[in-house]
Design an enzyme around this catalytic site. Structure first.
Site, mmCIF file in Angstrom:
data_model
loop_
_atom_site.group_PDB
_atom_site.id
_atom_site.type_symbol
_atom_site.label_atom_id
_atom_site.label_comp_id
_atom_site.label_asym_id
_atom_site.label_seq_id
_atom_site.Cartn_x
_atom_site.Cartn_y
_atom_site.Cartn_z
ATOM 1 N N ARG A 46 0.873 -1.176 0.000
ATOM 2 C CA ARG A 46 0.000 0.000 0.000
ATOM 3 C C ARG A 46 0.902 1.216 0.000
ATOM 4 O O ARG A 46 1.770 1.338 0.876
ATOM 5 C CB ARG A 46 -0.842 -0.047 1.270
ATOM 6 C CG ARG A 46 -1.725 1.145 1.532
ATOM 7 C CD ARG A 46 -2.507 0.911 2.828
ATOM 8 N NE ARG A 46 -3.616 1.825 2.956
ATOM 9 C CZ ARG A 46 -3.555 2.967 3.630
ATOM 10 N NH1 ARG A 46 -2.441 3.329 4.244
ATOM 11 N NH2 ARG A 46 -4.615 3.751 3.707
ATOM 12 N N SER A 114 -12.916 -2.909 -0.762
ATOM 13 C CA SER A 114 -13.153 -2.316 0.568
ATOM 14 C C SER A 114 -14.628 -2.004 0.725
ATOM 15 O O SER A 114 -15.220 -1.361 -0.149
ATOM 16 C CB SER A 114 -12.413 -0.973 0.703
ATOM 17 O OG SER A 114 -11.068 -1.166 0.947
ATOM 18 N N LYS A 143 -5.632 5.508 9.203
ATOM 19 C CA LYS A 143 -6.313 6.066 8.030
ATOM 20 C C LYS A 143 -7.601 6.735 8.488
ATOM 21 O O LYS A 143 -8.353 6.155 9.262
ATOM 22 C CB LYS A 143 -6.650 4.936 7.041
ATOM 23 C CG LYS A 143 -7.459 5.377 5.839
ATOM 24 C CD LYS A 143 -7.830 4.190 4.971
ATOM 25 C CE LYS A 143 -8.713 4.628 3.810
ATOM 26 N NZ LYS A 143 -9.101 3.511 2.951
HETATM 27 N N1 3NM Z 1 -8.748 0.691 5.629
HETATM 28 P P1 3NM Z 1 -4.457 -0.263 11.284
HETATM 29 S S1 3NM Z 1 -9.080 0.959 8.107
HETATM 30 C C1 3NM Z 1 -6.298 0.948 5.306
HETATM 31 O O1 3NM Z 1 -11.903 0.547 7.192
HETATM 32 C C2 3NM Z 1 -7.490 0.901 6.156
HETATM 33 O O2 3NM Z 1 -11.411 0.335 5.104
HETATM 34 C C3 3NM Z 1 -9.682 0.708 6.559
HETATM 35 O O3 3NM Z 1 -4.686 0.283 9.808
HETATM 36 C C4 3NM Z 1 -11.109 0.523 6.273
HETATM 37 O O4 3NM Z 1 -4.310 -1.731 11.205
HETATM 38 C C5 3NM Z 1 -7.507 1.056 7.528
HETATM 39 O O5 3NM Z 1 -3.159 0.410 11.699
HETATM 40 C C6 3NM Z 1 -6.314 1.284 8.402
HETATM 41 O O6 3NM Z 1 -5.617 0.192 12.110
HETATM 42 C C7 3NM Z 1 -5.856 0.020 9.082
#
Ligand code: 3NM
Length: 211
Positions: A46, A114, A143
């Site tokens: 990513r 997603s 994010k």
């Molecule tokens: N997408 P971490 S949450 C890239 O909900 C991403 O679609 C998300 O990072 C979604 O594991 C997210 O550090 C971030 O929380 C995930």
């Protein structure tokens, strides 16, 4: 429309995401080797701000390292880079190429979508996605998705409504991953809890040991 068999792919329980912006300034190549050493069997690359050329090169190096380890490689957002690096597939967000366009480009490769609601999950399934990402399950600083945390109950509702493999994402850590699997996720995607760990390989193997 061609018939696509549901559950075309089986996903490993941990879906590691390599985002060079989240590695505490460590080289993505070194971190990638550590993910593999820890036992990751699917890795997504990513890179939200990298140039196309640098992203392609990163994905190519990831392909070279993942292939001998029998580790699947998924490219985030970019069907062109997935094709150009012989990755196993692409992960598309709601604002990226629509699934049908990705399918035309990628044929039989894995396409994940997603999703953040039941409606989006069902739409992705109807359109022929190979898996859905669903989140954010918990709060995350990695994010700004623009969505509130969906929680484990909603994850369970999605599980009941779709047959596709589900990759849960958002705020998942070694401490809560078992709850996520329990709620019905086939796989759990993690960025920060792994990439910010001092010992990335040990972190991955500790997480896998919880399965
Ligand atoms: N997408 P971490 S949450 C890239 O909900 C991403 O679609 C998300 O990072 C979604 O594991 C997210 O550090 C971030 O929380 C995930």
């Amino acid at each position: 429309m061609t018939f696509r068999k549901i559950q075309r792919v089986t996903l490993p329980a941990l879906y590691a995401i390599l985002d060079p912006e989240q590695t505490n300034s460590r080289s993505p190549d070194i971190v990638l080797r550590q993910l593999l050493e820890g036992g990751a069997k699917i890795i997504q690359v990513r890179a939200k701000t990298m140039s196309s050329r640098n992203f392609l090169q990163l994905a190519q190096r990831a392909r070279d390292l993942t292939a001998p380890c029998d580790c699947k490689l998924i490219v985030n957002d970019r069907a062109d880079i997935a094709l150009g690096t012989a990755a196993d597939g692409v992960h598309l967000g709601q604002e990226d190429l629509p699934l049908q366009a990705g399918r035309k480009l990628l044929g039989d490769k894995i396409i994940g979508i997603s999703t953040h609601s039941l409606e989006q999950a069902q739409e992705a399934e109807a359109d022929g996605a190979d898996y859905i990402g669903f989140g954010p399950i918990f709060g995350t600083a990695t994010k700004n998705t623009g969505y509130t945390a969906r929680g484990l109950e909603m994850l369970a509702q999605i599980r009941a409504a779709v047959a596709l493999p589900i990759v849960a994402i958002g705020g998942i850590t070694e401490a809560n991953i078992q709850d996520v699997w329990q709620a019905g996720a086939d796989s759990a995607a993690i960025i920060s809890d792994i990439l910010k760990a001092e010992e990335v390989a040990a972190k991955v193997s500790a997480i896998l040991a919880r399965r």
